[in-house]
Write an enzyme that holds these catalytic residues in place. Structure first.
Site, PDB file in Angstrom:
ATOM      1  N   CYS A  24      -2.140  -6.450   6.240  1.00  0.00           N
ATOM      2  CA  CYS A  24      -1.531  -7.697   5.743  1.00  0.00           C
ATOM      3  C   CYS A  24      -0.615  -8.389   6.750  1.00  0.00           C
ATOM      4  CB  CYS A  24      -0.759  -7.404   4.462  1.00  0.00           C
ATOM      5  SG  CYS A  24      -1.772  -6.606   3.229  1.00  0.00           S
ATOM      6  N   GLU A  41       0.862  -1.179   0.000  1.00  0.00           N
ATOM      7  CA  GLU A  41       0.000   0.000   0.000  1.00  0.00           C
ATOM      8  C   GLU A  41       0.900   1.231   0.000  1.00  0.00           C
ATOM      9  OE1 GLU A  41      -3.062   0.019   2.999  1.00  0.00           O
ATOM     10  OE2 GLU A  41      -3.554  -2.060   2.580  1.00  0.00           O
TER      11      GLU A  41
HETATM   12  C1  UGA Z   1       2.940  -5.856   2.896  1.00  0.00           C
HETATM   13  C2  UGA Z   1       4.112  -6.409   2.072  1.00  0.00           C
HETATM   14  O1  UGA Z   1       5.233  -5.543   2.191  1.00  0.00           O
HETATM   15  C3  UGA Z   1       3.717  -6.539   0.593  1.00  0.00           C
HETATM   16  O2  UGA Z   1       4.772  -7.139  -0.130  1.00  0.00           O
HETATM   17  C4  UGA Z   1       2.458  -7.419   0.493  1.00  0.00           C
HETATM   18  O3  UGA Z   1       2.010  -7.542  -0.841  1.00  0.00           O
HETATM   19  C5  UGA Z   1       1.344  -6.784   1.321  1.00  0.00           C
HETATM   20  O4  UGA Z   1       1.780  -6.674   2.695  1.00  0.00           O
HETATM   21  C6  UGA Z   1       0.135  -7.672   1.218  1.00  0.00           C
HETATM   22  O5  UGA Z   1       0.198  -8.820   1.695  1.00  0.00           O
HETATM   23  O6  UGA Z   1      -0.829  -7.297   0.562  1.00  0.00           O
HETATM   24  P1  UGA Z   1       1.940  -3.403   3.322  1.00  0.00           P
HETATM   25  O7  UGA Z   1       1.024  -4.045   4.305  1.00  0.00           O
HETATM   26  O8  UGA Z   1       1.378  -2.451   2.339  1.00  0.00           O
HETATM   27  O9  UGA Z   1       2.702  -4.527   2.445  1.00  0.00           O
HETATM   28  O10 UGA Z   1       3.021  -2.618   4.175  1.00  0.00           O
HETATM   29  P2  UGA Z   1       4.592  -2.728   4.440  1.00  0.00           P
HETATM   30  O11 UGA Z   1       5.298  -1.751   3.612  1.00  0.00           O
HETATM   31  O12 UGA Z   1       5.030  -4.137   4.361  1.00  0.00           O
HETATM   32  O13 UGA Z   1       4.666  -2.222   5.954  1.00  0.00           O
HETATM   33  C7  UGA Z   1       4.012  -2.959   6.985  1.00  0.00           C
HETATM   34  C8  UGA Z   1       4.302  -2.358   8.335  1.00  0.00           C
HETATM   35  O14 UGA Z   1       5.658  -2.582   8.711  1.00  0.00           O
HETATM   36  C9  UGA Z   1       4.107  -0.835   8.419  1.00  0.00           C
HETATM   37  O15 UGA Z   1       3.437  -0.544   9.627  1.00  0.00           O
HETATM   38  C10 UGA Z   1       5.518  -0.288   8.431  1.00  0.00           C
HETATM   39  O16 UGA Z   1       5.624   0.931   9.095  1.00  0.00           O
HETATM   40  C11 UGA Z   1       6.267  -1.396   9.170  1.00  0.00           C
HETATM   41  N1  UGA Z   1       7.707  -1.460   8.856  1.00  0.00           N
HETATM   42  C12 UGA Z   1       8.120  -1.688   7.592  1.00  0.00           C
HETATM   43  C13 UGA Z   1       8.634  -1.342   9.884  1.00  0.00           C
HETATM   44  O17 UGA Z   1       8.279  -1.135  11.064  1.00  0.00           O
HETATM   45  N2  UGA Z   1       9.978  -1.423   9.585  1.00  0.00           N
HETATM   46  C14 UGA Z   1      10.403  -1.660   8.317  1.00  0.00           C
HETATM   47  O18 UGA Z   1      11.643  -1.749   8.128  1.00  0.00           O
HETATM   48  C15 UGA Z   1       9.464  -1.790   7.303  1.00  0.00           C
END
Ligand code: UGA
Length: 461
Positions: free
Chosen positions: A281, A176
């Site tokens: 997710c 997202e």
């Molecule tokens: C995630 C996956 O990254 C996608 O590849 C997948 O397609 C998607 O889920 C899904 O299953 O549909 P998304 O939920 O959009 O994507 O968000 P992310 O970018 O993965 O972030 C998730 C959470 O982790 C956020 O709250 C973000 O702030 C946190 N995060 C991310 C961290 O705390 N540290 C990081 O290094 C990266």
């Protein structure tokens, strides 16, 4: 000569695309991005969405949620005539060879996926199958075994009548906030099918995306999806655990992240310490994976630990706030960030939803700012915390949100927070304190301006 051949191939591919009709069931994040993206790529895309209000908006070219650039692609698809809408699944089944199933698979109270919508779709498709062969591509996130169940369900609903179709599992990896970029620049295309020829045929739809294509079994594709999200979640809980240690020794987690990540086997991506992962997710898929393990009597301890560590982030952050402020009762605290991360208005499983009520319960007044998530947050508070309306103020101007505030709490990572004038903000606040739950500001700069600055995995003030 070579160039001419390439050009001819391109022209041939383009004209084939114009004849291919692709159906999309469900216009949520995955369905709408896939629809607008495939239409842009030249396919004729037909969309069915059961939520009439949502569909009405989409038909007018209005994106029902915030996703950078999606509205532009949506409008372009509609104007080009390649993106259109149908009232029901029967029309998709009669018109399209390829049917992408992108309906929601929420999880239930017992942390297992709810198959209700998929079952309805299986029935609708089954009732409308004729002699033409159909390729049904499941893009919803599902537990392993779903593709096979879906096939079985269609056959059952056919009650012995002939059925000419194949089910393919094609998980999506869109983030997202970056969904359009990810759609056009996928890291890989995973196609799960029992029938290699059909897998190959589906791969042709994505032949010009420039990504490696892996054709695997139905279950392998389903496991790849859940395992990918679990791995990402594991990296975040890993670095957050190390951040706890880093704080004990007054160290900087960013240096540690770089030091670990320079090993090419590890890398620095997805190792940002903070207040934990949220969204629709990672938390959901992790809980569901634990249920799947339990279901098959496999020890889920690794994933349970990932979840526990993530859940603990909230109290660790609250304690950091209390330690920094001494008393929070009757103080105005400014929260920047209700969406679960930057570039989205999605607040599902956002850490802020857990942090804010805890602070209110301790007597704090909360000024909330978020570039896009305020409307969703307002609905959330009205529904879940109607008694908190006097304690929570939603403010649409970032500067105004800091007036008389005792501290700014940063709970997601919008770029806007880096661009504000902190000299002005310093003047507006009652006590200039920043507690950065996403480590997005520069500690030295903040210190120089005069702020007391706290972050995650970093005790240096
Ligand atoms: C995630 C996956 O990254 C996608 O590849 C997948 O397609 C998607 O889920 C899904 O299953 O549909 P998304 O939920 O959009 O994507 O968000 P992310 O970018 O993965 O972030 C998730 C959470 O982790 C956020 O709250 C973000 O702030 C946190 N995060 C991310 C961290 O705390 N540290 C990081 O290094 C990266």
């Amino acid at each position: 000569m070579v160039l001419l051949k390439e050009k001819l191939k391109e022209i041939e591919t383009e004209s084939i695309k114009k004849e291919v009709k692709v159906g999309i069931i469900g216009a949520g994040y995955v369905g709408l991005v896939t629809a607008a993206g495939l239409a842009y790529k030249g396919y004729h895309v037909l969309v069915v969405e059961k939520d009439k209000e949502k569909l009405k908006k989409i038909k007018q070219g209005i994106c029902p949620f915030y996703e950078p650039d999606l509205q532009r692609y949506l409008l372009e698809g509609i104007e080009s005539g390649r993106l259109s809408f149908r009232e029901n699944i029967s029309e998709l089944v009669s018109e399209c060879r390829y049917i992408f199933v992108c309906v929601g698979t929420p999880i239930k109270d017992d942390s297992t996926y709810d198959m209700y919508y998929l079952d309805i779709v299986a029935k609708e498709i089954a009732n409308n199958l004729k002699n033409n062969f159909k390729v049904i591509i499941i893009r919803s996130t599902v537990p392993p075994g779903t593709g096979r169940w879906f096939k079985k369900a269609i056959l059952r609903y056919r009650r012995g009548l002939t059925a000419s179709f194949e089910v393919v599992s094609m998980p999506e990896f869109l983030r997202e906030g970056n969904a359009i970029y990810d759609f056009f620049n996928p890291s890989r295309i995973i196609i799960g099918s029992d029938n290699y020829d059909i897998g190959k045929e589906v791969s042709e739809l994505y032949s010009d995306f420039g990504a490696p294509i892996l054709i695997v079994s139905l279950e392998e594709a389903e496991i790849i999806k859940l395992a990918s999200n679990a791995f990402l979640a594991m990296r975040i809980s890993f670095i957050n655990s190390i951040a706890n240690l880093s704080e004990v020794f007054d160290s900087n987690i960013e240096n540690i992240r770089l030091g670990i990540g320079l090993d090419p086997r590890i890398g620095t991506e997805f190792l940002k310490a903070g207040i934990g992962f949220g969204g629709s997710c990672l938390p959901k898929d992790l809980s569901a994976l634990i249920s799947v393990f339990n279901n098959y009597q496999i020890n889920p301890i690794l994933f349970e630990a990932v979840k526990i560590i993530n859940d603990e982030r909230i109290d660790i952050f609250i304690n950091k706030i209390k330690k920094a402020l001494w008393n929070i009762k009757n103080k105005i605290l400014t929260v920047w960030g209700v969406s679960f991360k930057a570039n989205t208005d999605d607040i599902r499983e956002s850490p802020a939803l857990k942090i804010i009520p805890k602070l209110v319960q301790e007597g704090a007044f909360i000024n909330v700012y978020d570039p896009k998530g305020l409307h969703n947050f307002q609905n959330y508070v009205q529904k879940n915390y109607p008694n908190f309306s006097n304690s929570i103020k939603l403010i649409e101007n970032i500067y105004e949100s800091t007036v008389n505030s005792s501290a700014i709490l940063i709970t997601n990572d919008w770029d806007e927070y880096k661009r504000v004038n902190y000299y002005n903000i310093y003047e507006l606040m009652e006590t200039p304190i920043i507690i950065d739950g996403r480590n997005i500001l520069n500690p030295l700069e903040m210190k120089e301006i005069g702020f007391e600055y706290y972050s995650i995995g970093n005790n240096i003030r």
